[in-house]
Design a protein around this motif. Structure first.
Motif, short mmCIF file in Angstrom:
data_model
loop_
_atom_site.label_atom_id
_atom_site.label_comp_id
_atom_site.label_asym_id
_atom_site.label_seq_id
_atom_site.Cartn_x
_atom_site.Cartn_y
_atom_site.Cartn_z
N THR A 56 18.90 31.82 66.72
CA THR A 56 19.93 30.86 66.32
C THR A 56 21.33 31.44 66.46
O THR A 56 22.29 30.69 66.70
N ASP A 57 21.46 32.77 66.33
CA ASP A 57 22.76 33.42 66.55
C ASP A 57 23.22 33.18 67.98
O ASP A 57 24.39 32.88 68.23
N TYR A 58 22.29 33.30 68.92
CA TYR A 58 22.63 33.03 70.32
C TYR A 58 22.89 31.54 70.54
O TYR A 58 23.88 31.16 71.19
N LEU A 59 22.01 30.69 70.00
CA LEU A 59 22.11 29.26 70.25
C LEU A 59 23.40 28.66 69.70
O LEU A 59 24.02 27.81 70.36
N ASP A 60 23.82 29.07 68.49
CA ASP A 60 25.01 28.42 67.93
C ASP A 60 26.24 28.71 68.77
O ASP A 60 27.09 27.84 68.98
N GLY A 61 26.33 29.94 69.29
CA GLY A 61 27.47 30.26 70.15
C GLY A 61 27.40 29.54 71.49
O GLY A 61 28.42 29.04 71.98
N TRP A 62 26.20 29.48 72.07
CA TRP A 62 26.05 28.83 73.38
C TRP A 62 26.36 27.33 73.27
O TRP A 62 27.07 26.77 74.11
N ILE A 63 25.82 26.69 72.24
CA ILE A 63 26.06 25.25 72.06
C ILE A 63 27.54 24.99 71.81
O ILE A 63 28.12 24.03 72.35
N ALA A 64 28.16 25.85 70.98
CA ALA A 64 29.58 25.65 70.66
C ALA A 64 30.44 25.72 71.91
O ALA A 64 31.36 24.92 72.10
N ARG A 65 30.13 26.69 72.80
CA ARG A 65 30.93 26.82 74.02
C ARG A 65 30.57 25.74 75.04
O ARG A 65 31.46 25.17 75.67
N ARG A 66 29.30 25.46 75.18
CA ARG A 66 28.85 24.52 76.21
C ARG A 66 29.33 23.10 75.94
O ARG A 66 29.69 22.36 76.85
N PHE A 67 29.34 22.70 74.66
CA PHE A 67 29.67 21.33 74.31
C PHE A 67 30.99 21.22 73.55
O PHE A 67 31.23 20.22 72.87
N ALA A 68 31.83 22.26 73.66
CA ALA A 68 33.17 22.25 73.04
C ALA A 68 33.10 21.93 71.55
O ALA A 68 33.82 21.07 71.05
N MET A 69 32.21 22.63 70.84
CA MET A 69 32.06 22.42 69.40
C MET A 69 32.56 23.61 68.59
O MET A 69 32.15 23.80 67.45
N THR A 70 33.40 24.45 69.20
CA THR A 70 33.93 25.59 68.46
C THR A 70 34.82 25.10 67.32
O THR A 70 35.48 24.06 67.43
N SER A 71 34.81 25.82 66.21
CA SER A 71 35.62 25.44 65.05
C SER A 71 35.95 26.68 64.25
O SER A 71 35.30 27.73 64.38
N ARG A 72 36.95 26.57 63.39
CA ARG A 72 37.32 27.69 62.52
C ARG A 72 36.21 27.99 61.52
O ARG A 72 35.97 29.14 61.16
N VAL A 73 35.52 26.94 61.06
CA VAL A 73 34.40 27.13 60.13
C VAL A 73 33.30 27.95 60.80
O VAL A 73 32.77 28.92 60.23
N GLY A 74 32.97 27.59 62.03
CA GLY A 74 31.94 28.33 62.77
C GLY A 74 32.37 29.76 63.04
O GLY A 74 31.54 30.69 62.98
N ALA A 75 33.65 29.97 63.33
CA ALA A 75 34.16 31.32 63.59
C ALA A 75 34.06 32.20 62.35
O ALA A 75 33.98 33.43 62.47
N MET A 76 34.05 31.59 61.16
CA MET A 76 33.89 32.36 59.92
C MET A 76 32.42 32.54 59.57
O MET A 76 32.00 33.62 59.15
N LEU A 77 31.61 31.47 59.72
CA LEU A 77 30.21 31.54 59.32
C LEU A 77 29.41 32.54 60.14
O LEU A 77 28.57 33.27 59.60
N ASP A 78 29.66 32.57 61.45
CA ASP A 78 28.86 33.41 62.34
C ASP A 78 28.94 34.89 61.97
O ASP A 78 27.91 35.54 61.77
N PRO A 79 30.14 35.49 61.86
CA PRO A 79 30.19 36.92 61.49
C PRO A 79 29.71 37.19 60.07
O PRO A 79 29.16 38.26 59.80
N ILE A 80 29.91 36.22 59.15
CA ILE A 80 29.41 36.41 57.79
C ILE A 80 27.88 36.52 57.80
O ILE A 80 27.30 37.40 57.15
N ALA A 81 27.23 35.62 58.56
CA ALA A 81 25.77 35.68 58.66
C ALA A 81 25.32 36.99 59.29
O ALA A 81 24.35 37.62 58.85
N ASP A 82 26.02 37.43 60.35
CA ASP A 82 25.68 38.70 61.01
C ASP A 82 25.74 39.86 60.01
O ASP A 82 24.83 40.68 59.93
#
Length: 201
Positions: A56-82
């Motif tokens: 899911t770490d790979y998928l959330d980044g790929w989907i965000a880039r592929r379908f222009a779904m990047t957001s500030r919330v996602g940019a915070m959640l991803d490294p926190i989860a890591d």
């Protein structure tokens, strides 16, 4: 993951209930379940959760880039989860004596140093540093290493194969983790220099 080449694209504001953000939220919800499985020695479940986290770490980044779904919330959640998965895993594995405590010290010391650097650019910290490929590669190596090292705690052919491969990923992850500190230090220095120039003008 947030990026696969160079630095990550700037995050767009908004987009709270996007699929990438939901995947990141699911990863966060999996942290306590993973820790419970690890500490109660339900290793099969723990490995499955770790593998699902990596996917899911790979998928959330790929989907965000592929379908222009990047957001500030996602940019915070991803490294926190890591960070949470890395911390809970190394602490749990060290507690169970699967890995030595010096591995925990190496990984935590890096994040402490990075946090101190971020304090020196407090005005820019809320925007976040651009996520660099080296940092994401380090995290990926560690997330590959942990389930393998957990499998290596068992016996048999699978454990014998997992042990050297898991430690290879772990060493690459630790080295790249500290290389990323240098990369982020350069970014912090550039921010401080830019801020200094703006104050002069």
């Amino acid at each position: 993951m947030s990026s696969t080449t160079g630095t990550s694209p700037p995050a767009r504001a908004g987009g709270l209930w996007t699929l990438p953000n939901l995947l990141s939220a699911l990863r966060l919800l999996g942290v306590p379940l993973f820790l419970w499985a690890l500490l109660t020695e339900r290793d099969g479940l723990a490995v499955i959760i770790l593998m699902a986290s990596g996917i899911t770490d790979y998928l959330d980044g790929w989907i965000a880039r592929r379908f222009a779904m990047t957001s500030r919330v996602g940019a915070m959640l991803d490294p926190i989860a890591d960070r949470l998965y890395i911390f809970t895993t190394v602490l749990g594995l060290a507690y169970r004596e699967v890995i030595p405590w010096w591995v925990v010290a190496i990984l935590i010391a890096r994040d402490v140093l990075l946090s101190i650097m971020l304090l020196t650019v407090r005005d820019e910290r809320s925007k976040g540093l651009p996520v660099h490929f080296v940092g994401k590669a380090a995290t990926a190596c560690l997330l590959y290493a942990f389930p393998l090292l957990l499998l290596a705690a068992g016996t048999g052919t699978l454990a014998d194969i997992s042990r050297p491969v898991g430690w290879a990923f772990a060493w690459w992850g630790m080295v790249l983790y500290w290389v990323s500190v240098v990369v982020y230090a350069v970014q912090v220095a550039a921010i401080r220099a830019q801020s200094g120039g703006e104050r002069v003008h």
